[in-house]
Scaffold this active site. Structure first.
Site, mmCIF file in Angstrom:
data_model
loop_
_atom_site.group_PDB
_atom_site.id
_atom_site.type_symbol
_atom_site.label_atom_id
_atom_site.label_comp_id
_atom_site.label_asym_id
_atom_site.label_seq_id
_atom_site.Cartn_x
_atom_site.Cartn_y
_atom_site.Cartn_z
ATOM 1 N N PRO A 2 0.828 -1.213 0.000
ATOM 2 C CG PRO A 2 -0.438 -1.372 1.941
ATOM 3 C CD PRO A 2 0.679 -2.008 1.206
ATOM 4 C CD GLU A 3 2.875 3.236 -4.304
ATOM 5 O OE1 GLU A 3 3.055 4.417 -4.606
ATOM 6 O OE2 GLU A 3 2.994 2.305 -5.112
ATOM 7 C CG HIS A 91 -2.401 -15.083 7.012
ATOM 8 N ND1 HIS A 91 -1.239 -15.737 7.346
ATOM 9 C CD2 HIS A 91 -2.863 -15.662 5.873
ATOM 10 C CE1 HIS A 91 -1.001 -16.666 6.429
ATOM 11 N NE2 HIS A 91 -1.969 -16.644 5.541
ATOM 12 N NE ARG A 110 5.664 -11.088 1.483
ATOM 13 C CZ ARG A 110 6.265 -10.514 0.451
ATOM 14 N NH1 ARG A 110 5.547 -9.885 -0.462
ATOM 15 N NH2 ARG A 110 7.568 -10.569 0.332
ATOM 16 N NE ARG A 152 20.059 12.746 -3.249
ATOM 17 C CZ ARG A 152 19.481 12.003 -2.307
ATOM 18 N NH1 ARG A 152 19.188 10.734 -2.559
ATOM 19 N NH2 ARG A 152 19.188 12.517 -1.153
#
Ligand SMILES: [Zn+2]
Length: 274
Positions: A2-3, A91, A110, A152
């Site tokens: 998820p963002e 889970h 996970r 950079r």
């Protein structure tokens, strides 16, 4: 993973259902998350009232009358607010049970996610103190970003995904923002002109706003706290669109790997690369 828009969708759902609600108890079935869940968490939070639910980057902050909880969904974490006892899945690690009967259930196959209790305001926690600015605030701007990018050689896409630079932008939205800005994802961050950085920052904000409005992106199994999928996947220009025609110019979308992450771009629309 998820963002920001997906976490925001979860936050909105939790906020509408749980603000002002009082915790009756917490059942921890598996404390072995990314960071171990505090022993006796239930005792500590019993009778606590949720005051406000906020977000910082990809962290959800539950402010309560008895300390704060910091929730991170990790790679595969999911929360669902349900009314009565549903059948337990393998889970389903944590249930926060409220006096009004609602249950916040945390599942995570996970176990890269976490639920951390802190006696201090969550914003002060060390996990959050080094995160860059929120992308939808004025603190995320072209001037500051260009300063950080100076010299950079790192690909601009990896730069955007660095949480120290800006909070909450992951693989999906970095790819999409670069498409909207017409910038090739492997362009060295330090090579962007002022004008390009301005367009890119604007594109990040635009794509995040649209994705929040659509409730996030559901690729495999993301759901918000009410169990609904996000609708933004239908609006993706490049992410996961390999070999499909670009919606702007019909050229086939290409895939390449940058910093071990799948990256997608239109060779015609995103040709700037020095
Ligand atoms: Zn194109």
């Amino acid at each position: 993973m998820p963002e920001l828009p997906e976490v925001e969708a979860v936050r909105l759902g939790l906020s509408s259902l749980l603000t002002e609600q009082t915790i009756e108890k917490i059942i921890v079935r598996n404390e072995h998350l990314r960071w171990p869940v505090l022993p006796h968490l239930s005792k500590r939070m019993q009778g606590a009232k949720i005051l406000e639910i906020k977000r910082r980057g990809k962290y959800i902050l539950l402010h309560s009358t008895q300390g704060d909880l910091i929730l991170h969904l990790g790679m595969s974490g999911r929360v669902l607010v349900c009314q009565e006892k549903r059948e337990l899945g393998p889970h389903d690690h944590i249930d926060i049970i409220f006096k009004n009967g609602l249950i916040l259930r945390y599942s995570d196959p996970r176990r890269f996610g976490s639920l951390i209790w802190t006696p201090n305001p969550a914003e002060k926690h060390e996990l959050l103190s080094h995160i860059g600015p929120e992308p939808l605030t004025s603190q995320f701007n072209a001037k500051q970003s260009q300063k950080l990018a100076q010299g950079r050689k790192q690909a601009i896409k990896s730069f955007l995904m660095d949480a120290h630079i800006v909070a909450g932008i992951g693989n999906i939205y970095a790819n999409e923002a670069l498409f909207l800005a017409g910038i090739h994802p492997s362009t060295p961050a330090g090579k962007l002109t002022t004008n390009q950085m301005e367009i890119l920052v604007r594109s990040c904000k635009q794509v995040l706003r649209k994705a929040i409005k659509a409730g996030g992106t559901t690729l495999k199994d993301f759901q918000n706290a009410l169990g609904d999928p996000g609708q933004f996947s239908q609006q993706l220009y490049v992410y996961g669109q390999t070999d499909k025609p670009c919606r702007r110019c019909n050229t086939s979308i290409q895939r390449l790997t940058i910093n071990q992450r799948a990256s997608f771009y239109c060779p015609q629309c995103q040709n700037f690369r020095k």
